[in-house]
Design a protein around this motif. Structure first.
Motif, mmCIF file in Angstrom:
data_model
loop_
_atom_site.group_PDB
_atom_site.id
_atom_site.type_symbol
_atom_site.label_atom_id
_atom_site.label_comp_id
_atom_site.label_asym_id
_atom_site.label_seq_id
_atom_site.Cartn_x
_atom_site.Cartn_y
_atom_site.Cartn_z
ATOM 1 N N ILE A 160 81.630 -46.718 47.671
ATOM 2 C CA ILE A 160 81.373 -47.820 46.756
ATOM 3 C C ILE A 160 81.757 -49.124 47.447
ATOM 4 O O ILE A 160 82.693 -49.162 48.259
ATOM 5 N N GLU B 275 76.504 -49.920 40.197
ATOM 6 C CA GLU B 275 76.952 -49.132 41.348
ATOM 7 C C GLU B 275 78.075 -48.174 40.962
ATOM 8 O O GLU B 275 78.170 -47.071 41.503
ATOM 9 N N LEU C 177 77.796 -44.117 41.314
ATOM 10 C CA LEU C 177 78.802 -43.300 41.990
ATOM 11 C C LEU C 177 79.312 -42.202 41.063
ATOM 12 O O LEU C 177 79.532 -41.066 41.494
#
Length: 362
Positions: A42, A58, A62
């Motif tokens: 990340i 994001e 993840l």
């Protein structure tokens, strides 16, 4: 004064997450999050003096990756008895300097909730697949994991003695003489991790399973309730199968406690799907419990790719009495379109039920 950037500000506020918010969504500690950053899993959106900011899409991407990839590798589970687990641990000759994390669980289902699980039968489309979790996990700096069954925590028995022995030999904590270290005996879930200076730290938590367990004996309208964890089409699924009692030819509505009790499993719901009996059967949304077929006609999907399946006997409860279901839908942000006068009249005559069997975005 007109704010020309109000839209951009609202968008940023909704999509920029703090370190604390990111850790909560991922179910990870700060140290674990730092490890994910170092391994390029990340990217930091913006670095601040004491913390970081992250981009919400994001973070959830993840989370989906972590939830899916964890279960794809079949791990050998060592030592179903404590003596066997200790023997296996010593035979593995694990380098304690390369150990990064250790997880300990009292219940297997808590390990599964943290995405430590094996698939124990062949996965087939549209079929609930059985899974099993370990009770003790060692994570190495290269990501390799060692899973054990006979080592546990949360009480003062043999399994905890074994856990204390292993943690002591790994240099995680000091073994006490006499009683078991209270860190082990007092917590149903334990997570040990390295600090920046390579010393050990830990977080102890109660069991997720115990915290949300429902005493169905207090529910007058239930014969029983079964909660189970499965895989279904690549997703982790929690099924809540209740067996309802009929009273004077009818069926009382399940209480709000029953309907709401498992929502913890889908903290960020994105959709709710209602299935007809036919669709539930054809897509594998059912179980056989005590000789009775239980249909899961409500599917709540989380942004993390987890699903909560509920059974609710729509066809046996008058629509006028579905108050708790309406509260559940309201809590999820679902608004079913208002019926026409004709539809309401037909429902009142009980000629046909309202057609709610469809997919709703939350």
């Amino acid at each position: 004064m007109r704010d020309y950037y109000s839209g951009e500000k609202a968008f940023a506020k909704a999509n920029v997450l703090s370190t604390e918010e990111t850790c909560k969504i991922l179910g990870r500690s700060r140290q674990q999050l730092n490890n994910l950053i170092k391994s390029n899993n990340i990217e930091v959106f913006k670095a601040l003096s004491n913390s970081n900011l992250f981009w919400r899409p994001e973070v959830y991407e993840l989370l989906r990756k972590l939830n899916r990839e964890k279960s794809r590798v079949l791990h050998e589970v060592y030592g179903y008895y404590t003596s066997q687990a200790l023997e296996a641990f010593h035979a593995l000759n694990i380098d304690k300097e390369k150990v990064e994390e250790v997880y300990v669980f009292f219940y297997q289902r808590d390990a599964i909730s943290k995405n430590f699980y094996n698939i124990v039968e062949i996965e087939m489309p549209n079929t609930l697949t059985r899974i099993e979790g370990p009770r003790f996990v060692i994570v190495m700096e290269d990501g390799e994991e060692y899973w054990f069954e006979g080592l546990t925590c949360g009480y003062a028995g043999t399994g905890c003695h074994g856990t204390e022995t292993v943690l002591s030999e790994l240099g995680v904590l000091v073994k006490q003489s006499g009683s078991i270290n209270s860190i082990i005996s007092d917590n149903r879930m334990l997570y040990f991790f390295r600090n920046e200076d390579r010393t050990w730290n830990h977080v102890g938590d109660p069991s997720i399973y115990e915290e949300h367990k429902l005493d169905f004996l207090s529910e007058q309208n239930l014969w029983g309730i079964e909660e189970n964890l499965y895989r279904y089409n690549g997703c982790l699924v929690l099924t809540q199968g209740a067996r309802f009692k009929s009273v004077y030819g009818g069926m009382p509505e399940p209480s709000k406690e029953v309907l709401f009790k498992s929502l913890y499993f889908v903290p960020n719901p994105v959709s709710v799907e209602f299935l007809s009996e036919k669709d539930a059967m054809s897509t594998g949304h059912y179980q056989t419990l005590y000789g009775e077929t239980v249909l899961f006609q409500i599917v709540i999907k989380d942004i993390s790719d987890r699903e909560l399946w509920l059974n609710y006997p729509f066809d046996k409860i008058s629509q006028k009495k579905q108050h708790n279901m309406q509260e559940l839908l309201s809590a999820l942000g679902v608004r079913i379109e208002e019926q026409s006068i004709t539809d309401k009249f037909l429902d009142w005559l009980n000629i046909r039920p309202r057609n709610i069997y469809r997919h709703y975005e939350v």
